[in-house]
Design a protein around this motif. Structure first.
Motif, mmCIF file in Angstrom:
data_model
loop_
_atom_site.group_PDB
_atom_site.id
_atom_site.type_symbol
_atom_site.label_atom_id
_atom_site.label_comp_id
_atom_site.label_asym_id
_atom_site.label_seq_id
_atom_site.Cartn_x
_atom_site.Cartn_y
_atom_site.Cartn_z
ATOM 1 N N UNK A 64 9.072 8.146 -1.613
ATOM 2 C CA UNK A 64 8.545 6.876 -2.078
ATOM 3 C C UNK A 64 7.035 6.829 -1.945
ATOM 4 N N UNK A 65 6.425 5.989 -2.765
ATOM 5 C CA UNK A 65 4.993 5.727 -2.698
ATOM 6 C C UNK A 65 4.852 4.225 -2.485
ATOM 7 N N UNK A 66 4.281 3.855 -1.350
ATOM 8 C CA UNK A 66 4.122 2.445 -0.999
ATOM 9 C C UNK A 66 2.741 1.979 -1.465
ATOM 10 N N UNK A 67 2.733 0.907 -2.267
ATOM 11 C CA UNK A 67 1.504 0.357 -2.837
ATOM 12 C C UNK A 67 1.114 -0.934 -2.117
ATOM 13 N N UNK A 68 -0.110 -1.410 -2.317
ATOM 14 C CA UNK A 68 -0.480 -2.708 -1.740
ATOM 15 C C UNK A 68 0.458 -3.834 -2.196
ATOM 16 N N UNK A 69 0.931 -3.780 -3.430
ATOM 17 C CA UNK A 69 1.886 -4.794 -3.907
ATOM 18 C C UNK A 69 3.177 -4.752 -3.092
ATOM 19 N N UNK A 70 3.647 -3.548 -2.767
ATOM 20 C CA UNK A 70 4.851 -3.412 -1.931
ATOM 21 C C UNK A 70 4.615 -4.029 -0.559
ATOM 22 N N UNK A 71 3.443 -3.766 0.003
ATOM 23 C CA UNK A 71 3.131 -4.319 1.320
ATOM 24 C C UNK A 71 3.068 -5.844 1.277
ATOM 25 N N UNK A 72 2.477 -6.399 0.211
ATOM 26 C CA UNK A 72 2.432 -7.869 0.081
ATOM 27 C C UNK A 72 3.843 -8.441 -0.012
ATOM 28 N N UNK A 73 4.734 -7.759 -0.730
ATOM 29 C CA UNK A 73 6.124 -8.220 -0.822
ATOM 30 C C UNK A 73 6.782 -8.178 0.547
ATOM 31 N N UNK A 74 6.482 -7.144 1.333
ATOM 32 C CA UNK A 74 7.028 -7.035 2.686
ATOM 33 C C UNK A 74 6.537 -8.188 3.565
#
Length: 177
Positions: free
Chosen positions: A6-16
């Motif tokens: 997986x590649x974690x993006x800033x958008x993924x982190x914001x969703x988390x």
């Protein structure tokens, strides 16, 4: 054993962060905390004016309150942007679900979380959030799976290993893979 690249993006982190925020408090609690903070802020301003012998000015007090709130929001947003693209949170990662636990690896780290450490697994249309406490967890974007069968296999493995923790929420909008 199931492996997910997986590649974690800033958008993924914001969703988390949004998921953790919603999971750890109710709207009523958030409203109550905000009201208490505003009352304390107002009382503090009143006391400081009284202690300094300065006449109280309502427009200045309101403007000061908004300035403090804006500062808190700006600092929170900037701290989310402070993550480096190849650090411990963002970037390319490998996740392995194995007998001994959940292994999370990148070029810079390797972690093993034993299965009893899993407190909650939030399942949404776009993500799996594997939480080990209220604010620490692993982000697994569902776009990382090459097929629905791979996605289902991952969920089945999580459900088998941590049946107490899997929580199908589906609280976000469906997204195409």
């Amino acid at each position: 054993m199931v492996t997910v690249e997986r590649v974690i993006t800033p958008e993924d982190y914001r969703a988390f962060v949004q998921f953790v925020r919603q999971a750890s408090s109710s709207p009523v609690t958030s409203l109550l905390v905000s009201l208490v903070a505003l009352v304390l802020l107002y009382a503090g301003i009143q006391l400081s004016f009284f202690a300094l012998g300065v006449p109280y000015d309502l427009p200045s007090a309101v403007a000061s309150g908004f300035a403090v709130i804006a500062w808190v929001v700006i600092v929170a947003r900037l701290s989310a942007r402070a993550l480096t693209p190849d650090g411990l949170v963002l970037g390319r990662k490998q996740l392995v679900l194995a007998d001994e636990g959940i292994m999370d690896r990148s070029d810079h780290h390797q972690s093993l979380f034993q299965w009893p450490a899993v407190r909650r697994v939030g399942v949404t249309h776009r993500y799996y959030f594997i939480l080990f406490d209220r604010v620490m967890g692993i982000i697994v974007p569902r776009r990382c799976f090459e097929s629905d069968a791979d996605d289902e296999r991952f969920l089945r493995e999580l459900t088998t290993r941590a049946p107490h923790a899997v929580d199908k929420l589906y609280d976000d909008l469906p997204a195409a893979r």
